[in-house]
Design an enzyme around this catalytic site. Structure first.
Site, PDB file in Angstrom:
ATOM      1  N   GLU A 266       0.728  -1.211  -0.136  1.00 41.94           N
ATOM      2  CA  GLU A 266       0.112  -0.149   0.057  1.00 41.94           C
ATOM      3  C   GLU A 266       0.766   1.122  -0.064  1.00 41.94           C
ATOM      4  O   GLU A 266       1.926   1.125   0.424  1.00 41.94           O
ATOM      5  CB  GLU A 266      -0.938   0.005   1.470  1.00 41.94           C
ATOM      6  CG  GLU A 266      -1.910  -1.010   1.461  1.00 41.94           C
ATOM      7  CD  GLU A 266      -2.820  -0.905   2.569  1.00 41.94           C
ATOM      8  OE1 GLU A 266      -2.806   0.184   3.193  1.00 41.94           O
ATOM      9  OE2 GLU A 266      -2.931  -1.942   3.148  1.00 41.94           O
TER      10      GLU A 266
ATOM     11  N   CYS B 201       3.495   8.157   1.124  1.00 44.89           N
ATOM     12  CA  CYS B 201       3.664   7.256   2.209  1.00 44.89           C
ATOM     13  C   CYS B 201       3.878   5.877   1.554  1.00 44.89           C
ATOM     14  O   CYS B 201       2.834   5.387   0.862  1.00 44.89           O
ATOM     15  CB  CYS B 201       2.659   7.105   3.282  1.00 44.89           C
ATOM     16  SG  CYS B 201       3.061   5.770   4.517  1.00 44.89           S
TER      17      CYS B 201
ATOM     18  N   CYS C  89       4.701  -7.303   7.385  1.00 49.87           N
ATOM     19  CA  CYS C  89       5.602  -6.844   8.340  1.00 49.87           C
ATOM     20  C   CYS C  89       5.743  -7.918   9.347  1.00 49.87           C
ATOM     21  O   CYS C  89       4.754  -8.462   9.890  1.00 49.87           O
ATOM     22  CB  CYS C  89       5.246  -5.530   9.028  1.00 49.87           C
ATOM     23  SG  CYS C  89       6.674  -5.021  10.004  1.00 49.87           S
TER      24      CYS C  89
ATOM     25  N   CYS D 241       3.578  -5.443  15.932  1.00 51.27           N
ATOM     26  CA  CYS D 241       2.936  -4.436  16.937  1.00 51.27           C
ATOM     27  C   CYS D 241       1.329  -4.655  17.103  1.00 51.27           C
ATOM     28  O   CYS D 241       0.610  -5.021  16.051  1.00 51.27           O
ATOM     29  CB  CYS D 241       3.307  -2.985  16.276  1.00 51.27           C
ATOM     30  SG  CYS D 241       5.104  -2.618  16.262  1.00 51.27           S
TER      31      CYS D 241
ATOM     32  N   CYS E 205      -1.156  -2.626  14.609  1.00 47.49           N
ATOM     33  CA  CYS E 205      -0.896  -2.388  13.204  1.00 47.49           C
ATOM     34  C   CYS E 205      -1.368  -3.427  12.437  1.00 47.49           C
ATOM     35  O   CYS E 205      -1.365  -4.545  12.663  1.00 47.49           O
ATOM     36  CB  CYS E 205       0.592  -2.080  13.235  1.00 47.49           C
ATOM     37  SG  CYS E 205       0.890  -1.765  11.663  1.00 47.49           S
TER      38      CYS E 205
ATOM     39  N   GLY F 200       5.938  -2.721   6.614  1.00 48.79           N
ATOM     40  CA  GLY F 200       7.440  -3.182   6.665  1.00 48.79           C
ATOM     41  C   GLY F 200       8.214  -2.418   7.681  1.00 48.79           C
ATOM     42  O   GLY F 200       8.113  -1.322   7.793  1.00 48.79           O
ATOM     43  N   GLU F 201       9.191  -3.116   7.997  1.00 44.38           N
ATOM     44  CA  GLU F 201      10.448  -2.391   8.779  1.00 44.38           C
ATOM     45  C   GLU F 201      11.516  -2.052   7.662  1.00 44.38           C
ATOM     46  O   GLU F 201      12.425  -3.090   7.412  1.00 44.38           O
ATOM     47  CB  GLU F 201      10.817  -3.305   9.875  1.00 44.38           C
ATOM     48  CG  GLU F 201      11.984  -2.860  10.847  1.00 44.38           C
ATOM     49  CD  GLU F 201      12.021  -1.453  11.195  1.00 44.38           C
ATOM     50  OE1 GLU F 201      10.860  -1.075  11.839  1.00 44.38           O
ATOM     51  OE2 GLU F 201      13.037  -0.688  11.081  1.00 44.38           O
TER      52      GLU F 201
ATOM     53  N   SER G  21      10.848   5.686   8.994  1.00 43.18           N
ATOM     54  CA  SER G  21      10.297   5.286  10.291  1.00 43.18           C
ATOM     55  C   SER G  21      10.788   3.934  10.608  1.00 43.18           C
ATOM     56  O   SER G  21      10.647   3.108   9.733  1.00 43.18           O
ATOM     57  CB  SER G  21       8.974   5.579  10.139  1.00 43.18           C
ATOM     58  OG  SER G  21       8.135   5.202  11.262  1.00 43.18           O
TER      59      SER G  21
ATOM     60  N   CYS H 162      -1.917   2.114   8.119  1.00 43.75           N
ATOM     61  CA  CYS H 162      -0.952   1.203   7.256  1.00 43.75           C
ATOM     62  C   CYS H 162      -1.427  -0.240   7.437  1.00 43.75           C
ATOM     63  O   CYS H 162      -1.565  -0.632   8.411  1.00 43.75           O
ATOM     64  CB  CYS H 162       0.500   1.406   7.512  1.00 43.75           C
ATOM     65  SG  CYS H 162       1.026   0.903   8.815  1.00 43.75           S
TER      66      CYS H 162
HETATM   67  N1  SAH Z   1       7.958  -0.496  10.712  1.00 42.56           N
HETATM   68  C1  SAH Z   1       8.387   1.061  10.781  1.00 42.56           C
HETATM   69  C2  SAH Z   1       7.369   1.891   9.606  1.00 42.56           C
HETATM   70  C3  SAH Z   1       5.907   1.420   9.404  1.00 42.56           C
HETATM   71  S1  SAH Z   1       4.789   1.743  10.647  1.00 42.56           S
HETATM   72  C4  SAH Z   1       7.801   1.509  12.253  1.00 42.56           C
HETATM   73  O1  SAH Z   1       7.282   0.906  13.104  1.00 42.56           O
HETATM   74  O2  SAH Z   1       8.103   2.870  12.484  1.00 42.56           O
HETATM   75  C5  SAH Z   1       4.508   3.420  10.421  1.00 42.56           C
HETATM   76  C6  SAH Z   1       3.991   4.382  11.676  1.00 42.56           C
HETATM   77  O3  SAH Z   1       2.511   3.878  11.606  1.00 42.56           O
HETATM   78  C7  SAH Z   1       4.486   3.855  12.899  1.00 42.56           C
HETATM   79  O4  SAH Z   1       4.799   4.859  13.947  1.00 42.56           O
HETATM   80  C8  SAH Z   1       3.342   2.712  13.574  1.00 42.56           C
HETATM   81  O5  SAH Z   1       3.664   2.408  14.821  1.00 42.56           O
HETATM   82  C9  SAH Z   1       2.380   3.647  13.170  1.00 42.56           C
HETATM   83  N2  SAH Z   1       1.020   2.854  12.967  1.00 42.56           N
HETATM   84  C10 SAH Z   1       0.653   1.418  12.594  1.00 42.56           C
HETATM   85  N3  SAH Z   1      -0.588   1.296  12.794  1.00 42.56           N
HETATM   86  C11 SAH Z   1      -1.186   2.321  13.179  1.00 42.56           C
HETATM   87  C12 SAH Z   1      -2.500   2.690  13.780  1.00 42.56           C
HETATM   88  N4  SAH Z   1      -3.440   1.671  13.584  1.00 42.56           N
HETATM   89  N5  SAH Z   1      -2.856   3.980  14.224  1.00 42.56           N
HETATM   90  C13 SAH Z   1      -1.851   4.745  14.259  1.00 42.56           C
HETATM   91  N6  SAH Z   1      -0.764   4.477  13.676  1.00 42.56           N
HETATM   92  C14 SAH Z   1      -0.236   3.272  13.489  1.00 42.56           C
END
Ligand code: SAH
Length: 385
Positions: free
Chosen positions: A128, A141, A148, A152, A155, A195-196, A227, A369
């Site tokens: 995406e 973005c 991923c 988390c 996410c 992704g990371e 990020s 995301c």
């Molecule tokens: N893996 C990387 C980049 C991808 S996530 C990272 O962890 O930073 C990009 C950002 O979106 C991160 O800060 C993540 O924690 C946040 N994110 C993911 N799901 C989310 C959600 N449902 N609401 C708000 N932020 C979210």
């Protein structure tokens, strides 16, 4: 040579976190194992002009064609559109190389003008991207991996795990396709889709160099943010790359106990280790670090948490981005109310921590995301997520 070393060699599509711990390395291997490019190992969009020159020489062509081909590709042109390239060479290019890039197969347009894209890659993987319009320009973005592995809890990207890492030309393809679709120059790019990025560092670094290439899109890396969930060695390698990107660290908690509850990576790296990596980044690059903090109702949004966070960040050249949580149907978590968010922000301000609350764009179009990809996978692939 040990078997592990052999496996690392094979892992050419991922990063170079050679000293990262075994858990992370194992994830990288799994990420890479899922990807095979079949008989066509080279994608034109993955190459710098000098690499294209070599390829063209190998095909018995003139070197000067490389710049022309590079320039067309980075305008989002297909091989057939390259009008100043002889037909015979165009045919040769088509038969020798995979098209690469990322094709838009679905778009969702929000009431606020934000556009969410679902891209399909050469092997059918989907990722995406989100295009947002701000006063200062168009921001995109993009995803760096299909899915991923970081797990988390809030996410959507992580629900089905990570299928594979993206190649430089695929990340570039996300930008080129969105720019063409929007008919407007993309000025900012954030690596905040699925992704990371620091687990796909080698490809990400090449992508950043291609993105900022003067004969290509020529996007300033000062307008690019990377990020991460907070991988100390990856952060150090990014700093050492010398590329002037902004580093964003997803913190989401003021202490280890809360962070461990919502981010599995916090069980591997303590906040002290993440903070020390952040300080190293500031020292090496002279650039401030952004901390992302999604406010989750009843979990991390108390005034006491804001005070604790301010204590952790004191003295560090940084900015806090408070993100309204985009609540997922799959998740037990919900976003904080506006009063809670305002009080949290005010507490940080009172304690002289630079902070803003990010506007929530595209909430009506699966803005967070991974949401669109996950939903599409449910629709098309049944049990995949
Ligand atoms: N893996 C990387 C980049 C991808 S996530 C990272 O962890 O930073 C990009 C950002 O979106 C991160 O800060 C993540 O924690 C946040 N994110 C993911 N799901 C989310 C959600 N449902 N609401 C708000 N932020 C979210």
């Amino acid at each position: 040579m040990t078997q592990n070393k052999d496996e690392e060699r094979k892992c050419t599509h991922s990063g170079t976190l050679s000293d990262e711990d075994a858990v992370v390395r194992q994830k990288m291997r799994r990420t890479c194992a899922g990807f095979s490019r079949g008989s066509n190992p080279v994608n034109l969009l993955d190459m710098f002009p000098e690499e294209l020159e070599k390829e063209l020489e190998r095909l018995g062509e003139k070197k000067f064609r490389a710049k022309q081909v590079f320039s067309w590709l980075h305008k989002g042109a297909g091989i057939d559109d390259m009008t100043n390239i002889p037909k015979a060479l165009r045919d040769k290019l088509k038969s020798e190389y995979a098209p690469g890039g990322a094709k838009i197969i679905k778009r969702q347009i929000s009431q606020d003008g934000t556009v969410k894209y679902l891209y399909e890659l050469e092997d059918g993987e989907r990722v995406e991207g989100v295009r947002m319009k701000y006063k200062h320009g168009v921001s995109l973005c993009i995803s760096t991996q299909a899915g991923c592995d970081m797990g988390c809890a809030f996410c959507a990207s992580t629900i089905g795990g990570c299928s594979r890492s993206l190649l430089p030309g695929e990340m570039l393809g996300e930008v080129l396709s969105a720019q063409k679709d929007g008919g407007e120059r993309v000025s900012n790019v954030v690596l905040m889709g699925s992704g990371e990025p620091l687990l796909n560092l080698e490809n990400v670094l090449k992508f950043l160099r291609l993105l900022s290439h003067p004969e290509g899109l020529n996007i300033s890396l000062r307008s690019v943010s990377v990020s991460t969930c907070g991988l100390p060695q990856g952060i150090a390698l990014l700093a050492d790359s010398g590329l002037p990107v902004t580093l964003a660290i997803s913190l989401h908690a003021p202490n280890d106990a809360i962070r461990q509850r919502i981010m599995p990576i916090a069980k591997r790296y303590t906040m002290d280790e993440v903070m020390s990596a952040a300080r190293g980044y500031v020292r090496t690059t002279g650039r401030r670090v952004i901390f992302e903090y999604a406010l989750i109702g009843g979990i991390n949004d108390d005034i006491s948490h804001a005070r604790e966070l301010a204590g952790r960040l004191r003295g560090l050249q940084c900015h806090v981005n408070l993100i309204p949580l985009n609540a997922l149907p799959e998740s037990e978590f919900s976003g904080s109310g506006p009063e809670k968010a305002a009080a949290f922000l005010q507490t940080l301000a009172d304690l002289h921590i630079s902070a803003t609350q990010r506007r929530s764009l595209g909430a009506d179009i699966d803005g967070a995301c991974g949401q669109l990809r996950a939903r599409e996978a449910r629709v098309y692939n049944g049990s995949r997520v």
